[in-house]
Design a protein around this motif. Structure first.
Motif, PDB file in Angstrom:
ATOM      1  N   UNK A  17       0.855  -1.184   0.000  1.00 36.21           N
ATOM      2  CA  UNK A  17       0.000   0.000   0.000  1.00 36.21           C
ATOM      3  C   UNK A  17       0.888   1.229   0.000  1.00 36.21           C
ATOM      4  N   UNK A  18       0.512   2.220  -0.799  1.00 35.90           N
ATOM      5  CA  UNK A  18       1.197   3.500  -0.772  1.00 35.90           C
ATOM      6  C   UNK A  18       0.729   4.307   0.425  1.00 35.90           C
ATOM      7  N   UNK A  19       1.598   5.198   0.901  1.00 33.74           N
ATOM      8  CA  UNK A  19       1.240   6.087   2.001  1.00 33.74           C
ATOM      9  C   UNK A  19       1.757   7.479   1.675  1.00 33.74           C
ATOM     10  N   UNK A  20       0.842   8.406   1.503  1.00 29.91           N
ATOM     11  CA  UNK A  20       1.185   9.814   1.295  1.00 29.91           C
ATOM     12  C   UNK A  20       1.121  10.495   2.653  1.00 29.91           C
ATOM     13  N   UNK A  21       2.143  11.287   2.976  1.00 31.61           N
ATOM     14  CA  UNK A  21       2.248  11.916   4.292  1.00 31.61           C
ATOM     15  C   UNK A  21       2.133  13.425   4.135  1.00 31.61           C
ATOM     16  N   UNK A  22       1.327  14.034   4.991  1.00 27.54           N
ATOM     17  CA  UNK A  22       1.248  15.490   5.046  1.00 27.54           C
ATOM     18  C   UNK A  22       1.216  15.917   6.506  1.00 27.54           C
ATOM     19  N   UNK A  23       1.624  17.144   6.753  1.00 33.67           N
ATOM     20  CA  UNK A  23       1.730  17.647   8.120  1.00 33.67           C
ATOM     21  C   UNK A  23       0.911  18.917   8.297  1.00 33.67           C
ATOM     22  N   UNK A  24       0.299  19.037   9.465  1.00 35.87           N
ATOM     23  CA  UNK A  24      -0.333  20.281   9.900  1.00 35.87           C
ATOM     24  C   UNK A  24       0.638  20.904  10.889  1.00 35.87           C
ATOM     25  N   UNK A  25       1.090  22.122  10.594  1.00 36.01           N
ATOM     26  CA  UNK A  25       2.146  22.739  11.380  1.00 36.01           C
ATOM     27  C   UNK A  25       1.641  23.782  12.356  1.00 36.01           C
ATOM     28  N   UNK A  26       2.400  23.929  13.397  1.00 31.43           N
ATOM     29  CA  UNK A  26       2.242  25.038  14.329  1.00 31.43           C
ATOM     30  C   UNK A  26       2.670  26.296  13.590  1.00 31.43           C
ATOM     31  N   UNK A  27       1.871  27.360  13.670  1.00 28.81           N
ATOM     32  CA  UNK A  27       2.217  28.588  12.956  1.00 28.81           C
ATOM     33  C   UNK A  27       2.008  29.820  13.826  1.00 28.81           C
ATOM     34  N   UNK A  28       2.227  31.000  13.283  1.00 29.99           N
ATOM     35  CA  UNK A  28       2.139  32.228  14.068  1.00 29.99           C
ATOM     36  C   UNK A  28       0.727  32.485  14.565  1.00 29.99           C
ATOM     37  N   UNK A  29      -0.277  32.093  13.789  1.00 31.60           N
ATOM     38  CA  UNK A  29      -1.662  32.258  14.251  1.00 31.60           C
ATOM     39  C   UNK A  29      -1.912  31.393  15.477  1.00 31.60           C
TER      40      UNK A  29
END
Length: 164
Positions: free
Chosen positions: A52-64
């Protein structure tokens, strides 16, 4: 490979390692990382040699988020409209990745892993607003959320399975 690409690969590797550990803890048939690559980011193989393929994405901590963190008591829950914006970011990320799906290798089914690195929003926040999740049920066989919930422990949930 430049510094940015090396950092991105290390971040992906970390997410994949955590995912595999938690996935194996909660499923009877173990899986392992076969290789890292591009489009999708990884190929996993289970004990039955299914890939199985796995695409990875991240939700980052930001200035807001920093601004929100500074203005919020540790015991206070984020206001509904602010939390809704965070859920909208998750929805936008899934849609964005699905649009890029056509460029991926289609040798195997593919899942999406969203790693939440936010210090302001945790798994319980997402689950409190699960009715706002608008996950397309198309290209990705699963959409996994990897998140902490204000503890050092990582939690893993398939967003398709939480219902809305």
């Amino acid at each position: 490979m430049n510094r940015h690409e090396a950092d991105k690969k290390a971040l992906e590797q970390s997410a994949i390692d955590i995912f595999v550990e938690l996935y194996n803890f909660n499923h009877k048939i173990p899986t392992r990382l076969l290789r890292q690559q591009e489009k999708p980011d990884a190929i996993l193989e289970d004990a039955n040699q299914n890939r199985k393929g796995l695409e990875v994405t991240h939700l980052f901590y930001d200035t807001e988020e920093a601004r929100l963190l500074m203005s919020r008591s540790e015991l206070a829950l984020p206001k509904a409209e602010v939390l809704n914006q965070f859920i909208d970011v998750i929805n936008e990320r899934v849609v964005s990745k699905e649009k890029k799906y056509v460029d991926y290798s289609h040798d195997y089914p593919c899942a999406l892993l969203i790693r939440n690195l936010s210090l302001v929003y945790g798994m319980s926040d997402v689950l409190r607003r699960k009715e706002r999740l608008q996950l397309p049920r198309g290209h990705f066989t699963e959409v996994w959320l990897l998140s902490r919930d204000f503890t050092p422990d990582w939690l893993l949930i398939n967003l398709y399975e939480i219902g809305s």
